[in-house]
Design a protein around this motif. Structure first.
Motif, PDB file in Angstrom:
ATOM      1  N   ILE A 102      32.167 -15.061  33.627  1.00  0.00           N
ATOM      2  CA  ILE A 102      31.210 -15.708  32.724  1.00  0.00           C
ATOM      3  C   ILE A 102      31.669 -17.140  32.535  1.00  0.00           C
ATOM      4  N   ARG A 103      31.177 -17.990  33.387  1.00  0.00           N
ATOM      5  CA  ARG A 103      31.546 -19.398  33.296  1.00  0.00           C
ATOM      6  C   ARG A 103      30.454 -20.215  33.986  1.00  0.00           C
ATOM      7  N   PRO A 104      30.371 -21.499  33.626  1.00  0.00           N
ATOM      8  CA  PRO A 104      29.363 -22.339  34.258  1.00  0.00           C
ATOM      9  C   PRO A 104      29.689 -22.563  35.726  1.00  0.00           C
ATOM     10  N   GLY A 105      28.661 -22.758  36.530  1.00  0.00           N
ATOM     11  CA  GLY A 105      28.862 -23.177  37.915  1.00  0.00           C
ATOM     12  C   GLY A 105      28.986 -22.035  38.892  1.00  0.00           C
ATOM     13  N   LEU A 107      26.692 -20.615  40.825  1.00  0.00           N
ATOM     14  CA  LEU A 107      25.615 -19.630  40.939  1.00  0.00           C
ATOM     15  C   LEU A 107      24.591 -19.983  42.013  1.00  0.00           C
TER      16      LEU A 107
ATOM     17  N   VAL B  59      21.408 -22.807  33.656  1.00  0.00           N
ATOM     18  CA  VAL B  59      22.162 -21.623  33.225  1.00  0.00           C
ATOM     19  C   VAL B  59      23.579 -22.029  32.805  1.00  0.00           C
ATOM     20  N   ALA B  60      24.178 -22.914  33.598  1.00  0.00           N
ATOM     21  CA  ALA B  60      25.536 -23.385  33.265  1.00  0.00           C
ATOM     22  C   ALA B  60      25.545 -24.074  31.903  1.00  0.00           C
ATOM     23  N   ILE B  63      25.567 -21.475  29.213  1.00  0.00           N
ATOM     24  CA  ILE B  63      26.903 -20.876  29.073  1.00  0.00           C
ATOM     25  C   ILE B  63      27.823 -21.801  28.258  1.00  0.00           C
ATOM     26  N   GLU B  64      27.726 -23.090  28.539  1.00  0.00           N
ATOM     27  CA  GLU B  64      28.562 -24.029  27.782  1.00  0.00           C
ATOM     28  C   GLU B  64      28.156 -24.047  26.317  1.00  0.00           C
ATOM     29  N   LYS B  67      29.583 -20.921  24.664  1.00  0.00           N
ATOM     30  CA  LYS B  67      31.030 -21.021  24.413  1.00  0.00           C
ATOM     31  C   LYS B  67      31.326 -21.976  23.251  1.00  0.00           C
TER      32      LYS B  67
END
Lengths: 143, 110
Positions: A102-105, A107, B59-60, B63-64, B67
């Motif tokens: 679960i982290r950005p980037g 994909l 999407v990224a 997610i940021e 968080k």
């Protein structure tokens, strides 16, 4: 053939083009969305990783009909070739990431592989070539 | 893409419309992160009902935002997912990571 620069402002124009093209060729709506997403993500990867966010670098896109024999039947499809002319792509950077993270980037490549039947990276002379192919379900035809 | 922000005692609410792609996701990301850190409300709602398309960079950014919200003890909630945004979150298997509600009223009552 479509020639454009690596400026992301053109992404929406390409999405519109691919949406209309795949509609015309008879792809169902879910596949139209996924093919469009795959092309969008591929262009983004070129702009970000190949060209390092430079806005004025050339990208060429070629569209043509594809065909294969599958389970004894002929399947029609769409082949999309994306070409850029930066240094060779490192295959190690084309793996995508685990979806368990679960982290950005990471994909974009995953979306491309999910959408298309064929995803091939090759280098021909000074050109990086990304070949994407999607086939229609049997019984449908590309015009 | 257009982004506007509303605030009340309980939440910061982002209303997004249009397409979120690599051309504008940096603006989306920066706006959301700055607002989360400055407003510090218990809830952060992202209204995606008018978003036609979202790519992996969008999407990224979500997610940021998730968080950053968690770090500050806020809930980060998505509301009004369009078919396109739902698709991209399901494809990335991230939809279970987010709190998702059909509309703002349900999210505020949760």
């Amino acid at each position: 053939m479509l020639a454009l620069y690596s400026n992301p402002k053109w992404l929406s124009v390409v999405r519109g083009t691919v949406e209309r093209l795949t509609e015309t060729l008879g792809f169902p709506i879910a596949q139209r969305r996924s093919i469009t997403r795959a092309v969008d993500e591929a262009l983004t990867n070129i702009a970000r990783h190949s060209y390092g966010n430079r806005l004025d670098q050339p990208i060429a896109m070629y569209f043509r009909r594809a065909q294969r024999r599958h389970d004894g039947q002929v399947q029609q499809g769409l082949e999309i070739l994306l070409c850029d002319s930066d240094p060779p792509v490192d295959p190690c950077k084309l793996q995508g990431r685990s979806l368990d993270e679960i982290r950005p980037g990471g994909l974009g490549l995953h979306f491309i592989r999910q959408a298309m039947d064929t995803v091939e990276f090759t280098r021909k002379g000074p050109t990086n070539r990304l070949r994407l192919v999607k086939y229609l379900a049997q019984g449908n035809s590309v015009l | 893409m257009h982004i506007s922000t509303r605030r009340n005692d309980k939440a910061t609410i982002f209303d997004l419309s249009g397409d979120i792609d690599f051309a504008n996701s940096p603006l989306f990301r920066d706006s959301v992160l700055r607002e989360i850190r400055e407003s510090r409300r218990p809830r952060v709602l992202v209204n995606l009902s008018q978003v036609r398309y979202m790519d992996s960079s969008g999407v990224a950014s979500l997610i940021e935002g998730l968080k950053a919200s968690r770090d500050l003890g806020s809930r980060f909630i998505l509301v009004g997912l369009s078919r396109s945004t739902r698709d991209v979150l399901q494809l990335s298997r991230l939809i279970k990571v987010f709190e998702v509600y059909d509309n703002e009223e349900q999210a505020m009552a949760s």
